[in-house]
Motif scaffolding. Structure first.
Motif, PDB file in Angstrom:
ATOM      1  N   VAL A  72       0.680  -1.025  -0.011  1.00  0.00           N
ATOM      2  CA  VAL A  72       0.124  -0.101   0.007  1.00  0.00           C
ATOM      3  C   VAL A  72       0.743   0.782   0.042  1.00  0.00           C
ATOM      4  N   ARG A  73       1.708   0.824   1.160  1.00  0.00           N
ATOM      5  CA  ARG A  73       3.258   2.282   0.420  1.00  0.00           C
ATOM      6  C   ARG A  73       3.123   2.428  -0.890  1.00  0.00           C
ATOM      7  N   THR A  74       4.083   1.538  -1.202  1.00  0.00           N
ATOM      8  CA  THR A  74       4.091   1.715  -2.922  1.00  0.00           C
ATOM      9  C   THR A  74       3.360   2.570  -3.848  1.00  0.00           C
ATOM     10  N   GLU A  75       1.974   1.435  -3.506  1.00  0.00           N
ATOM     11  CA  GLU A  75       0.818   2.333  -4.251  1.00  0.00           C
ATOM     12  C   GLU A  75       0.163   3.936  -4.230  1.00  0.00           C
ATOM     13  N   LEU A  76      -0.099   3.976  -2.829  1.00  0.00           N
ATOM     14  CA  LEU A  76       0.160   6.062  -2.491  1.00  0.00           C
ATOM     15  C   LEU A  76       1.397   6.688  -2.583  1.00  0.00           C
ATOM     16  N   GLY A  77       2.712   6.331  -2.670  1.00  0.00           N
ATOM     17  CA  GLY A  77       3.733   7.204  -2.863  1.00  0.00           C
ATOM     18  C   GLY A  77       4.221   8.328  -1.909  1.00  0.00           C
ATOM     19  N   GLN A  78       5.107   8.705  -1.508  1.00  0.00           N
ATOM     20  CA  GLN A  78       5.678   9.284  -0.452  1.00  0.00           C
ATOM     21  C   GLN A  78       4.947  10.810  -0.402  1.00  0.00           C
ATOM     22  N   LEU A  79       4.232  11.130  -1.380  1.00  0.00           N
ATOM     23  CA  LEU A  79       3.279  12.336  -1.387  1.00  0.00           C
ATOM     24  C   LEU A  79       2.077  12.182  -0.506  1.00  0.00           C
ATOM     25  N   ILE A  80       1.793  11.403  -1.028  1.00  0.00           N
ATOM     26  CA  ILE A  80       0.445  11.225   0.078  1.00  0.00           C
ATOM     27  C   ILE A  80       0.658  10.256   1.267  1.00  0.00           C
ATOM     28  N   LEU A  81       1.339   9.748   1.753  1.00  0.00           N
ATOM     29  CA  LEU A  81       1.902   8.806   2.679  1.00  0.00           C
ATOM     30  C   LEU A  81       2.889  10.345   3.455  1.00  0.00           C
ATOM     31  N   ALA A  82       3.073  11.167   2.887  1.00  0.00           N
ATOM     32  CA  ALA A  82       3.069  12.277   4.082  1.00  0.00           C
ATOM     33  C   ALA A  82       2.414  13.095   4.254  1.00  0.00           C
ATOM     34  N   ARG A  83       1.456  12.981   3.526  1.00  0.00           N
ATOM     35  CA  ARG A  83      -0.100  13.889   3.779  1.00  0.00           C
ATOM     36  C   ARG A  83      -0.929  13.035   4.488  1.00  0.00           C
ATOM     37  N   LEU A  84      -0.620  12.275   4.954  1.00  0.00           N
ATOM     38  CA  LEU A  84      -1.106  10.669   5.791  1.00  0.00           C
ATOM     39  C   LEU A  84      -0.916  11.011   7.747  1.00  0.00           C
ATOM     40  N   SER A  85       1.135  11.678   7.259  1.00  0.00           N
ATOM     41  CA  SER A  85       1.378  11.998   8.307  1.00  0.00           C
ATOM     42  C   SER A  85       0.874  13.169   8.984  1.00  0.00           C
ATOM     43  N   ARG A  86       0.596  14.133   8.318  1.00  0.00           N
ATOM     44  CA  ARG A  86       0.029  14.741   8.712  1.00  0.00           C
ATOM     45  C   ARG A  86      -1.548  15.668   8.859  1.00  0.00           C
ATOM     46  N   LEU A  87      -2.527  14.391   9.063  1.00  0.00           N
ATOM     47  CA  LEU A  87      -3.509  14.401   9.454  1.00  0.00           C
ATOM     48  C   LEU A  87      -3.274  14.594  10.870  1.00  0.00           C
ATOM     49  N   PRO A  88      -4.749  15.496  11.111  1.00  0.00           N
ATOM     50  CA  PRO A  88      -5.047  15.947  12.291  1.00  0.00           C
ATOM     51  C   PRO A  88      -5.395  14.591  13.179  1.00  0.00           C
ATOM     52  N   THR A  89      -5.153  14.526  14.021  1.00  0.00           N
ATOM     53  CA  THR A  89      -5.671  13.463  15.075  1.00  0.00           C
ATOM     54  C   THR A  89      -7.468  14.156  15.694  1.00  0.00           C
TER      55      THR A  89
END
Length: 219
Positions: free
Chosen positions: A92-109
């Motif tokens: 899933v990480r490969t499919e999403l790519g680094q840009l989307i993973l970075a956005r996921l990491s910045r999502l508020p809780t």
């Protein structure tokens, strides 16, 4: 204001599409999603694209945090199930790519909304005390209130436990919106359903409707 509230899509883009189609027929003004967006389902990228397209307000769930931050190299699987999940996490990480993973990491809780009647709505994956520890329909009122803590919200919209419910606990309304992608009935499986909640807000308060959207042969 008419809020469509979802959670736990888990990368099931077809189930998400079915829910959005049903909600479009009813009408809504804003989409709120209480986390666990893309993992481990079959279409994580399409799920992300669709949520972005409809300008969903999203908070970070347990799976989102794992995708963004878990160091797979340091995890020793204790079972074949865990080994399979780690393998899928990498895919899933490969499919999403680094840009989307970075956005996921910045999502508020958490995300807060002031409503027309003066009350406050809190969107969170789990609970105010711990965004990654969910309320469960099996909990007592005392157990639930312990997870509310001293949070000032009047209404808590959450997911995490995959079973929808609507309960008033010591003056706080807790609305678990269930699961789009991993409902116990078999969402994502032919003949199952996906959960959704519509919250109508107005000056006199709110009205809540929890619905099951048929999937596959049941649609």
């Amino acid at each position: 204001m008419r809020l469509l509230c979802l959670s736990d899509i888990h990368g099931h883009a077809d189930a998400l599409a079915a829910v959005l189609a049903a909600a479009d027929r009813r009408g809504y003004s804003k989409l709120l999603v209480a986390g666990d967006l893309c993992f481990p389902g079959p279409e994580p990228l399409e799920t992300w694209r669709r949520l972005t397209q409809v300008q969903a307000v999203t908070v970070q769930g347990t799976g989102d945090r794992a995708l963004a931050t878990l160091d797979i190299a340091k995890v020793v699987p204790r079972s074949e199930h865990e080994r399979t999940r780690l393998s899928r996490l990498s895919e899933v990480r490969t499919e999403l790519g680094q840009l989307i993973l970075a956005r996921l990491s910045r999502l508020p809780t958490t995300h807060r909304i002031d409503l027309e009647d003066g009350s406050e709505l809190l969107l969170v994956h789990g609970s105010p005390v711990d965004p990654f520890e969910p309320f469960s329909h099996e909990m007592t009122d005392e157990e639930m209130f312990a997870l509310v803590g001293d949070d000032p919200a009047d209404i808590i919209v959450c997911g995490g436990s995959h079973v929808p419910f609507d309960r008033m606990v010591q003056g706080v309304r807790i609305i678990n919106v269930g699961s789009v992608g991993e409902a116990p009935s078999g969402a994502g499986i032919t003949g199952g359903h996906a959960d959704a909640t519509i919250i109508e807000t107005h000056k006199a308060g709110i009205e809540v409707e929890q619905i099951a959207v048929p999937l596959g042969k049941a649609a």
